[in-house]
Scaffold this active site. Structure first.
Site, mmCIF file in Angstrom:
data_model
loop_
_atom_site.group_PDB
_atom_site.id
_atom_site.type_symbol
_atom_site.label_atom_id
_atom_site.label_comp_id
_atom_site.label_asym_id
_atom_site.label_seq_id
_atom_site.Cartn_x
_atom_site.Cartn_y
_atom_site.Cartn_z
ATOM 1 N N GLY A 120 166.669 -125.709 -44.413
ATOM 2 C CA GLY A 120 166.341 -125.788 -45.829
ATOM 3 C C GLY A 120 165.548 -124.572 -46.262
ATOM 4 N N SER A 121 164.762 -124.731 -47.300
ATOM 5 C CA SER A 121 163.997 -123.616 -47.844
ATOM 6 C C SER A 121 162.806 -123.273 -46.954
ATOM 7 C CB SER A 121 163.490 -123.968 -49.247
ATOM 8 O OG SER A 121 162.489 -124.965 -49.176
ATOM 9 N N SER A 122 162.330 -122.030 -47.085
ATOM 10 C CA SER A 122 161.150 -121.608 -46.316
ATOM 11 C C SER A 122 159.925 -122.419 -46.704
ATOM 12 C CB SER A 122 160.892 -120.113 -46.534
ATOM 13 O OG SER A 122 161.923 -119.334 -45.964
ATOM 14 N N VAL A 178 159.681 -125.631 -47.845
ATOM 15 C CA VAL A 178 159.690 -126.961 -47.237
ATOM 16 C C VAL A 178 159.624 -126.846 -45.718
ATOM 17 C CG1 VAL A 178 160.973 -129.124 -46.992
ATOM 18 C CG2 VAL A 178 160.968 -127.924 -49.187
ATOM 19 N N GLY A 179 160.301 -125.848 -45.165
ATOM 20 C CA GLY A 179 160.273 -125.657 -43.719
ATOM 21 C C GLY A 179 158.880 -125.423 -43.186
ATOM 22 N N GLU A 232 165.692 -123.403 -39.481
ATOM 23 C CA GLU A 232 166.705 -122.509 -40.052
ATOM 24 C C GLU A 232 166.460 -122.476 -41.555
ATOM 25 O OE1 GLU A 232 168.611 -120.664 -38.428
ATOM 26 O OE2 GLU A 232 168.802 -121.558 -36.436
ATOM 27 N N CYS A 282 173.185 -119.652 -46.251
ATOM 28 C CA CYS A 282 171.950 -118.960 -45.868
ATOM 29 C C CYS A 282 172.256 -117.535 -45.437
ATOM 30 C CB CYS A 282 171.214 -119.721 -44.773
ATOM 31 S SG CYS A 282 172.238 -120.133 -43.356
#
EC number: 1.2.1.3
Length: 508
Positions: free
Chosen positions: A244-246, A248-249, A266, A300
């Protein structure tokens, strides 16, 4: 409801109806969470309804998964591989239906939808071979009559949280490997692609049932952030794979790390293609078109920055602008469509807002730059001329927007490539052996994927997939990625009668 129409009749071939239970826990389908509708991004009309998981469903599933793990990890690895082989065969038998569903629910064109399901099948095949190669090491000991071994054992349970853009391929990268490594899998699919989560899980469940294995070996849940947070916080899950997004990651990473768990991340990409002055221009232009427009810019690994040597800048752009005008925008299930819709209405709004920000920072729209009027989430494929110093170039806009940037030297191009926070994929087009080996060497690209004369996207499963920096550092799929799904033990065995100590220590 859409599934009563002729267009959606094929859904019955993969076990879907107008009303679906979205959670497979403890070997049975149940759901006590919200009732949601999944939408077709081509027209934003409902496809079907899905009952999501509640936290009670989650807890019940994890308890069953814990028990199933005790069984599954004791099954010999080659036998586990045979189960994954059967999963691959089950997917293969429904390839076209699953690919069609993926295109319908996610929005990517049919060729890409079928290709994504094929990628999971390929991962199953890869994992079957891997199941006979989970090798440890024999290490020479400095002590007489001693032997050192390196052993690999299952972690137990692996949590997999996937994103909408690759709703089944990312599961394949993780689950196929995790399963042959002896782990149970807990999967939370993207909340906007629940039908592909259900359809995939039904096939896996059938294989487990046919082999008289606990269904809880593979637990799947449809749901939102509440279920994802539960996975991240759960001490019973030693490894959480998140795509997902940086932003949220990072939250997931912090949550899992706080309980001393491991993450496999990822996250975002801001990928560049460099076209040198000696490049094959036609090859480069074809590659850029696929890399920037494929999946409507929602990979991505989508090419977002095109770095052109000043001597070929006009020539490459001329070819691209001609190609962009010929891109067919439309229903992803229709033959000839190259650009389907963005996934949600919010994605379309973000595209339109992003274009305004780009213009405010000096960006010049060369083609595209507008949403397409109508009921779906369609936008025009866009090329922007802009300075590499613009702040917006450092960000990921998840849409078919390509920044055209000019450079003079190889060193300058590498510096621009490496100047963004993300570090997923990169590629250079050149015929120069010197540039190629500099590019893949220590002073070249800082990304996890470093290509030459091919696009930034479309990675093969045999290599480890993942990136550096804000992309998260995780590696999935091929190479030795399997080691992340197991725990390593160094075992020293004394088969003699003496007790010599390491480093020659004499203790009493």
């Amino acid at each position: 409801m859409g599934s009563s129409s002729k267009e959606y009749e094929f859904l019955s071939e993969i076990g879907l109806t107008s009303h679906n239970i979205g959670n497979y826990v403890g070997g049975k389908w149940q759901g006590n969470g919200p009732l949601v509708s999944t939408l077709n991004p081509a027209n934003n009309q409902p496809i079907a309804q899905v009952v999501e998981a509640s936290l009670e469903d989650y807890e019940q599933g994890l308890k069953a998964c814990e028990e199933a793990a005790k069984v599954w990890m004791q099954v010999p690895a080659p036998k586990r591989g045979d189960i994954v082989r059967q999963i691959g065969d089950a997917l293969r038998s429904k390839l076209d239906f699953l690919g069609r569903l993926l295109s319908l629910e996610m929005g990517k064109i049919l060729a890409e939808g079928i290709g994504e399901v094929q990628e999971v099948i390929d991962m199953c095949d890869f994992a079957v071979g891997l199941s006979r190669q989970l090798n440890g090491s024999v290490i020479p000991s400095e002590r007489p009559n001693h032997m050192m071994l390196e052993m690999w054992n299952p972690l137990g349970i692996v949590g997999v949280i996937t994103a909408f853009n690759f709703p089944c391929a990312v599961l394949g990268w993780n689950a196929c490997i995790a399963l042959v490594c002896g782990n149970c899998v807990v999967w939370k699919g993207a909340p906007t692609t629940p039908l592909i989560t259900i359809a995939m899980t039904k096939l896996v469940a059938e294989v487990l049932e046919k082999n008289h294995l606990p269904g809880a070996i593979f637990t799947a849940m449809c749901g939102g952030a509440e279920i994802g947070e539960a996975i991240a916080k759960d001490t019973r899950i030693p490894l959480v794979s998140f795509t997902g997004s940086s932003k949220v990651g990072l939250t997931v990473q912090q949550t899992v790390s706080a309980r001393s768990g491991k993450t496999l991340l990822e996250l975002s990409g801001n990928n560049a293609i460099i076209v040198m002055d000696d490049a094959d221009i036609q090859l480069a232009a074809r590659s850029v078109l696929f890399a920037a427009v494929g999946t409507a810019g929602q990979r991505c690994t989508t090419c977002r920055r095109l770095l052109l040597h000043e001597s070929v800048y006009d020539k490459v752009l001329e070819q691209l602008l001609t190609s962009y005008k010929q891109v067919k925008i439309g229903d992803p299930l229709e033959k000839g469509t190259l650009l389907g819709p963005l996934h949600t209405p919010e994605s379309k709004k973000n595209f339109e807002k992003g274009i305004e920000v780009i213009k405010s920072q000096g960006g010049k729209v060369l083609t595209g730059g507008k949403g397409v009027e109508g009921e779906g989430n369609f936008v025009e494929p866009t090329i922007i001329e802009i300075s590499s110093d613009a702040a917006v170039v450092k960000e990921e806009l998840f849409a078919p927007v390509l920044y055209a940037l000019k450079f003079k030297t190889f060193e300058e191009a590498v510096a621009i490539n490496n100047s963004v926070p993300q570090g997923l994929s990169s590629s250079i087009f050149t015929r120069s052996p010197g540039n190629i080996f500099k590019w893949i060497g220590p002073m070249g690209s800082d990304c996890g994927i470093v290509n030459v004369n091919i696009p930034t996207n479309g990675a093969e499963i045999g290599g480890a997939f993942g990136g550096e920096k804000a992309t998260g550092g995780g590696r999935e799929a091929g190479s030795d990625s399997w080691k992340q799904y197991m725990r390593r033990s160094t075992c020293t065995i004394n088969y003699g009668n003496e007790l010599p100590l390491a480093q020659g220590i004499n203790f009493g």
